[in-house]
Structures are given as structure tokens and as C-alpha cells.
Design a protein around this motif. Structure first.
Motif, PDB file in Angstrom:
ATOM      1  N   ALA A 112      43.311  38.968  33.896  1.00  8.36           N
ATOM      2  CA  ALA A 112      43.134  38.083  34.951  1.00  8.36           C
ATOM      3  C   ALA A 112      44.377  37.097  35.147  1.00  8.36           C
ATOM      4  O   ALA A 112      45.021  36.889  36.082  1.00  8.36           O
ATOM      5  N   ALA A 113      44.635  36.512  33.915  1.00 10.11           N
ATOM      6  CA  ALA A 113      45.787  35.383  33.999  1.00 10.11           C
ATOM      7  C   ALA A 113      46.873  36.064  34.127  1.00 10.11           C
ATOM      8  O   ALA A 113      47.895  35.522  35.021  1.00 10.11           O
ATOM      9  N   VAL A 114      47.321  37.253  33.707  1.00 10.44           N
ATOM     10  CA  VAL A 114      48.549  37.820  34.153  1.00 10.44           C
ATOM     11  C   VAL A 114      48.712  38.351  35.344  1.00 10.44           C
ATOM     12  O   VAL A 114      49.679  38.296  35.988  1.00 10.44           O
ATOM     13  N   LEU A 115      47.597  38.979  36.143  1.00 12.34           N
ATOM     14  CA  LEU A 115      47.668  39.378  37.402  1.00 12.34           C
ATOM     15  C   LEU A 115      47.922  38.288  38.328  1.00 12.34           C
ATOM     16  O   LEU A 115      48.929  38.490  39.324  1.00 12.34           O
TER      17      LEU A 115
ATOM     18  N   LEU B 206      42.057  29.035  37.838  1.00 13.45           N
ATOM     19  CA  LEU B 206      41.756  30.441  37.440  1.00 13.45           C
ATOM     20  C   LEU B 206      42.483  30.866  36.102  1.00 13.45           C
ATOM     21  O   LEU B 206      42.040  31.225  35.203  1.00 13.45           O
ATOM     22  N   VAL B 207      43.958  30.763  36.260  1.00  9.93           N
ATOM     23  CA  VAL B 207      44.812  31.242  35.091  1.00  9.93           C
ATOM     24  C   VAL B 207      44.533  30.212  33.867  1.00  9.93           C
ATOM     25  O   VAL B 207      44.409  31.097  32.802  1.00  9.93           O
TER      26      VAL B 207
ATOM     27  N   GLY C 210      43.392  39.314  44.329  1.00  8.74           N
ATOM     28  CA  GLY C 210      41.934  39.917  44.489  1.00  8.74           C
ATOM     29  C   GLY C 210      41.769  40.575  43.165  1.00  8.74           C
ATOM     30  O   GLY C 210      40.505  40.558  42.519  1.00  8.74           O
ATOM     31  N   GLU C 211      42.572  41.300  42.644  1.00  4.48           N
ATOM     32  CA  GLU C 211      42.265  42.215  41.321  1.00  4.48           C
ATOM     33  C   GLU C 211      42.138  41.211  40.197  1.00  4.48           C
ATOM     34  O   GLU C 211      41.226  41.493  39.378  1.00  4.48           O
TER      35      GLU C 211
ATOM     36  N   SER D 112      38.726  40.595  38.111  1.00  2.00           N
ATOM     37  CA  SER D 112      38.627  40.715  36.313  1.00  2.00           C
ATOM     38  C   SER D 112      38.039  39.204  35.920  1.00  2.00           C
ATOM     39  O   SER D 112      37.188  39.271  35.129  1.00  2.00           O
ATOM     40  N   ALA D 113      38.264  38.299  36.740  1.00  4.54           N
ATOM     41  CA  ALA D 113      37.825  36.950  36.299  1.00  4.54           C
ATOM     42  C   ALA D 113      36.238  36.795  36.403  1.00  4.54           C
ATOM     43  O   ALA D 113      35.653  36.252  35.700  1.00  4.54           O
ATOM     44  N   LEU D 114      35.839  37.630  37.493  1.00  3.09           N
ATOM     45  CA  LEU D 114      34.484  37.765  37.973  1.00  3.09           C
ATOM     46  C   LEU D 114      33.623  38.372  36.544  1.00  3.09           C
ATOM     47  O   LEU D 114      32.680  37.912  35.993  1.00  3.09           O
ATOM     48  N   LEU D 115      34.188  39.480  36.144  1.00  2.34           N
ATOM     49  CA  LEU D 115      33.737  40.111  35.130  1.00  2.34           C
ATOM     50  C   LEU D 115      33.712  39.235  33.872  1.00  2.34           C
ATOM     51  O   LEU D 115      32.579  39.164  33.122  1.00  2.34           O
TER      52      LEU D 115
END
Length: 202
Positions: A46-49, A77-78, A163-164, A168-171
Motif C-alpha cells: 500500500a505504501a509503495v503503490l 496513509l503512506v 485506489g489499489e 491494500s490498506a483496507l485489508l
């Protein structure tokens, strides 16, 4: 009545509390380790995306570059997912060492520390996802009442990758909530075990 972890039930059937606790603890540790590995991997993803997401558009002969630092919610978020990934890595190493040693968590201060850390990470990741999701909705749908544009109409690739990352962050946040429940169980069962032993002595 109990002696060396062996209790006697009302039906005079010996119950091995220590053995049962070790089996339960081993299963909990396994689930915990899997979840921490998932959080570590998805947190980094998530951080990389989000952190590497950029898109350049030319508007009226002026180049405009969209990046995650343009939205404070994405920066949050990151950072939150980076912290969650690092925390899960450390806790995953602890779980692995404990499983290899075959030790059972009887240390209440350590259990409290793990519980508190998991709770903080759960709140942090949930808050980060909520803030990022709200910003993403505004970027996707705009706000006609305030004349805010639909940014995603201009920066489609940027919004898709964000969004991707949010998915990932939601999971990650869901896994952290589950982990906080597991750590709560691991903590409070220690107090339940103490009450059971005191009752057995009578």
C-alpha cells in the motif's frame, strides 16, 4: 485442587491445564504470525503503490504533476501503513522466536504491551483508510455544491493506482482489528487462568 498444572474436575477426571494452554497458545501464535506477515506485506504494498504514484498532464500548455503529497490524507496513509508494516515485522519475529522455543505467553506486562501496541496500530490504520477513502470519493465524484472538480477525470491512472493502494490498506486495517482481538484474548485469558487456579485450590 491442582498440582504442577494438573487439575481434578468434579468427576475426578484429571485435566492438564498446562498442556491445553500450550496447544491453544500454539494455534493462536500461528494465526497471529500469518496475520502479521499479511499486514507487513500488504502494508509495504500500500505504501509503495501510493507513495510512487505520479501522473503528469498538460493543461493549457502547462504541465501539472499529480503526486501523493498533494493530498495530506494520502501522506497519512503512506506513513501509517509504513509504521504498521514495520511494527508487524518486529512482532512477527517475536512470534517466530516464541514458536521455535515452544514458550507460552505467561508474562502479563508483555501481554499488555502487545495488546496496547495492536490497539494503537488498529486505530491508526483504520483512521488512515477512512481519511484516504473520503479524499478518494471527493476526487472521484467531486463536490458540485463547492464547485470542486472531478480530479479523477483528468488523472485517471493516478486515481486507479491510489485506489489499489487504499484497497491494500483496507485489508491491513481489517487484519489489524482481528489481531487486536487476538491479543485481547491472549491477555485476558491470563487473568481467567488465575481465577481458575484459585478456584481449584479451594
Amino acid at each position: 485442587m491442582s498440582y504442577l498444572g494438573v487439575g481434578v474436575s468434579p468427576g475426578n477426571v484429571p485435566v492438564y491445564h498446562g498442556t491445553v494452554m500450550k496447544v491453544v497458545d500454539r494455534r493462536i501464535r500461528l494465526v497471529e504470525l500469518v496475520l502479521r506477515c499479511v499486514i507487513c506485506g500488504l502494508g509495504v504494498l500500500a505504501a509503495v503503490l501510493v507513495g510512487t504514484d505520479t501522473q503528469v498532464r498538460e493543461i493549457f500548455s502547462i504541465q501539472k504533476k499529480a503526486k501523493f503529497t498533494d493530498m495530506k490524507a494520502l501522506v497519512f496513509l503512506v506513513v501509517a501503513n509504513g509504521i504498521a508494516a514495520a511494527y508487524s515485522l518486529v512482532q512477527g519475529v517475536r512470534c517466530t522466536v516464541a514458536m521455535l522455543k515452544g514458550s507460552v505467553l505467561f508474562n502479563k506486562p508483555l501481554a499488555w504491551a502487545i495488546f496496547s501496541g495492536d490497539q494503537m496500530m488498529a486505530y491508526l490504520t483504520v483512521a488512515a483508510v477512512a481519511a484516504a477513502a473520503q479524499s478518494a470519493v471527493l476526487a472521484k465524484l467531486g463536490q458540485p455544491e463547492l464547485q470542486w472538480m472531478k480530479i479523477c477525470n483528468m488523472y485517471g491512472k493516478f486515481c486507479s493506482q491510489v485506489g489499489e493502494g487504499i484497497a491494500s490498506a483496507l485489508l491491513v486495517s481489517i487484519s489489524m482489528v482481528v489481531l487486536s482481538c487476538i491479543s485481547a484474548f491472549s491477555l485476558f485469558r491470563l487473568y481467567g487462568g488465575s481465577k481458575a487456579k484459585n478456584g481449584a485450590r479451594w
